[in-house]
Design a protein around this motif. Structure first.
Motif, mmCIF file in Angstrom:
data_model
loop_
_atom_site.group_PDB
_atom_site.id
_atom_site.type_symbol
_atom_site.label_atom_id
_atom_site.label_comp_id
_atom_site.label_asym_id
_atom_site.label_seq_id
_atom_site.Cartn_x
_atom_site.Cartn_y
_atom_site.Cartn_z
ATOM 1 N N LEU A 19 4.692 10.729 -4.011
ATOM 2 C CA LEU A 19 3.733 9.101 -3.429
ATOM 3 C C LEU A 19 4.577 7.932 -3.026
ATOM 4 C CD1 LEU A 19 1.517 7.281 -4.642
ATOM 5 C CD2 LEU A 19 2.648 6.445 -6.546
ATOM 6 N N ALA A 20 5.670 8.377 -3.168
ATOM 7 C CA ALA A 20 6.601 7.458 -1.671
ATOM 8 C C ALA A 20 5.931 8.283 0.135
ATOM 9 C CB ALA A 20 7.916 7.857 -2.356
ATOM 10 N N ALA A 21 5.978 9.499 -0.772
ATOM 11 C CA ALA A 21 5.362 10.422 1.279
ATOM 12 C C ALA A 21 4.376 9.297 1.330
ATOM 13 C CB ALA A 21 5.792 11.443 1.451
ATOM 14 N N ALA A 22 3.068 9.631 0.834
ATOM 15 C CA ALA A 22 1.899 8.847 0.954
ATOM 16 C C ALA A 22 1.934 7.741 1.618
ATOM 17 C CB ALA A 22 0.958 9.592 -0.188
ATOM 18 N N MET A 23 2.897 6.832 0.962
ATOM 19 C CA MET A 23 2.614 5.606 0.966
ATOM 20 C C MET A 23 3.312 5.706 2.530
ATOM 21 S SD MET A 23 0.791 4.214 -1.439
ATOM 22 C CE MET A 23 1.132 2.774 -1.775
ATOM 23 N N ALA A 24 4.558 5.585 2.631
ATOM 24 C CA ALA A 24 5.251 5.527 3.844
ATOM 25 C C ALA A 24 4.435 6.174 5.298
ATOM 26 C CB ALA A 24 6.278 6.434 3.633
ATOM 27 N N ALA A 25 3.441 7.426 4.864
ATOM 28 C CA ALA A 25 2.071 7.788 5.276
ATOM 29 C C ALA A 25 0.682 6.792 6.005
ATOM 30 C CB ALA A 25 1.747 8.866 4.920
ATOM 31 N N MET A 26 0.186 5.951 4.910
ATOM 32 C CA MET A 26 -0.471 4.416 4.549
ATOM 33 C C MET A 26 1.225 3.432 5.450
ATOM 34 S SD MET A 26 -2.602 4.798 1.428
ATOM 35 C CE MET A 26 -3.241 3.659 1.978
ATOM 36 N N GLU A 27 1.555 3.866 5.348
ATOM 37 C CA GLU A 27 1.942 2.124 6.310
ATOM 38 C C GLU A 27 2.146 1.551 7.649
ATOM 39 O OE1 GLU A 27 6.368 -0.310 6.416
ATOM 40 O OE2 GLU A 27 6.147 1.180 4.708
ATOM 41 N N PRO A 28 2.069 2.603 8.333
ATOM 42 C CA PRO A 28 1.602 2.016 10.053
ATOM 43 C C PRO A 28 0.461 2.320 9.347
ATOM 44 C CG PRO A 28 3.687 3.838 9.498
ATOM 45 C CD PRO A 28 2.580 4.286 8.022
ATOM 46 N N SER A 29 -0.274 2.811 9.254
ATOM 47 C CA SER A 29 -2.367 2.734 9.144
ATOM 48 C C SER A 29 -2.463 1.231 8.882
ATOM 49 C CB SER A 29 -3.348 3.434 8.415
ATOM 50 O OG SER A 29 -4.167 2.745 8.753
ATOM 51 N N LEU A 30 -2.076 0.679 7.669
ATOM 52 C CA LEU A 30 -2.007 -0.864 7.443
ATOM 53 C C LEU A 30 -1.582 -1.561 8.282
ATOM 54 C CD1 LEU A 30 -1.374 -0.245 3.664
ATOM 55 C CD2 LEU A 30 -2.907 -0.514 4.457
ATOM 56 N N ARG A 31 -0.311 -1.073 8.495
ATOM 57 C CA ARG A 31 0.256 -2.196 10.404
ATOM 58 C C ARG A 31 -0.904 -2.508 11.097
ATOM 59 N NH1 ARG A 31 6.216 -0.777 10.096
ATOM 60 N NH2 ARG A 31 7.031 -1.481 8.389
ATOM 61 N N ARG A 32 -1.283 -0.855 11.323
ATOM 62 C CA ARG A 32 -2.566 -1.323 12.894
ATOM 63 C C ARG A 32 -3.762 -2.313 12.149
ATOM 64 N NH1 ARG A 32 -1.557 4.284 13.946
ATOM 65 N NH2 ARG A 32 -3.018 4.643 12.019
ATOM 66 N N GLU A 33 -4.028 -1.597 11.256
ATOM 67 C CA GLU A 33 -4.799 -2.800 10.604
ATOM 68 C C GLU A 33 -5.269 -4.173 10.270
ATOM 69 O OE1 GLU A 33 -6.381 -1.074 7.014
ATOM 70 O OE2 GLU A 33 -6.991 0.993 7.975
ATOM 71 N N HIS A 34 -3.854 -4.525 9.580
ATOM 72 C CA HIS A 34 -3.634 -6.078 9.673
ATOM 73 C C HIS A 34 -3.169 -6.422 11.254
ATOM 74 C CE1 HIS A 34 -1.886 -9.603 8.619
ATOM 75 N NE2 HIS A 34 -0.576 -9.077 9.099
ATOM 76 N N ARG A 35 -3.154 -6.007 12.124
ATOM 77 C CA ARG A 35 -2.819 -5.951 13.612
ATOM 78 C C ARG A 35 -3.935 -6.369 14.273
ATOM 79 N NH1 ARG A 35 1.821 -2.489 15.084
ATOM 80 N NH2 ARG A 35 0.523 -0.616 14.640
ATOM 81 N N GLU A 36 -5.285 -5.330 13.961
ATOM 82 C CA GLU A 36 -6.605 -5.902 14.544
ATOM 83 C C GLU A 36 -7.143 -6.638 13.767
ATOM 84 O OE1 GLU A 36 -10.461 -3.081 13.742
ATOM 85 O OE2 GLU A 36 -8.629 -1.773 14.206
ATOM 86 N N ARG A 37 -7.277 -7.209 12.183
ATOM 87 C CA ARG A 37 -7.495 -8.078 11.667
ATOM 88 C C ARG A 37 -6.866 -9.176 12.167
ATOM 89 N NH1 ARG A 37 -5.751 -7.131 6.710
ATOM 90 N NH2 ARG A 37 -7.452 -5.080 6.607
ATOM 91 N N MET A 38 -5.796 -10.210 12.888
ATOM 92 C CA MET A 38 -5.154 -11.326 13.026
ATOM 93 C C MET A 38 -5.848 -11.113 14.238
ATOM 94 S SD MET A 38 -3.813 -12.074 10.631
ATOM 95 C CE MET A 38 -2.760 -13.366 11.022
#
Length: 162
Positions: A37-56
């Motif tokens: 679960l920790a490995a999966a969340m770490a892999a998702m984190e860059p994607s979430l950052r990109r989506e956040h930057r895109e939204r901003m």
């Protein structure tokens, strides 16, 4: 409080996309152990950052578009006001000139009031949007001169007929 007792204004968790997405992820990964679960969340984190930057960036672009629209609206409004003032100034000037020419044969002094400095002062106020103290002094002087001249040049009144 049960779901039936909630007020309609309160957000419901099943209607919130963030909560429903988190619930979906939790349902998919409930069988995983903590390390996976920790490995999966770490892999998702860059994607979430990109989506956040895109939204901003999208929100910033929307804000700039709204500001640009506001500026354009203000410019259009200022232009309409300026054109209206020009039209009003032209109508006032033509009305004063026309009335000055119309009354000139009967009372020349009124014609000088209508076509003299007062006409120029009013046109200056409407067209240039400013008025100087000298303008009002000229209008007052012309009024005083015209009324004094009119009082001196009045022909004698004929005696009343009984």
């Amino acid at each position: 409080m049960t779901t039936d007792e909630r007020l309609p204004a309160e957000p419901r968790p099943e209607n919130d996309p963030v909560i429903s997405a988190a619930l979906q992820v939790a349902m998919q990964w409930k069988e995983l152990d903590a390390a996976h679960l920790a490995a999966a969340m770490a892999a998702m984190e860059p994607s979430l950052r990109r989506e956040h930057r895109e939204r901003m960036v999208r929100l910033e672009m929307q804000r700039e578009a709204a500001q640009q629209k506001q500026v354009e609206w203000q410019q259009q409004r200022a232009h309409r006001r300026h054109v209206t003032e020009l039209v009003v100034g032209a109508v006032v000037a033509l009305a004063m000139l026309g009335s000055g020419v119309y009354v000139a044969p009967e009372s020349w002094w009124l014609s000088t009031l209508l076509c003299g400095p007062s006409l120029l002062a009013l046109v200056k106020i409407f067209v240039l949007r400013r008025s100087d103290p000298g303008d009002m002094a000229a209008v007052a002087g012309a009024t005083r001169t015209s009324t004094n001249a009119a009082g001196q040049a009045q022909p004698p009144q004929p005696p009343p007929v009984v």
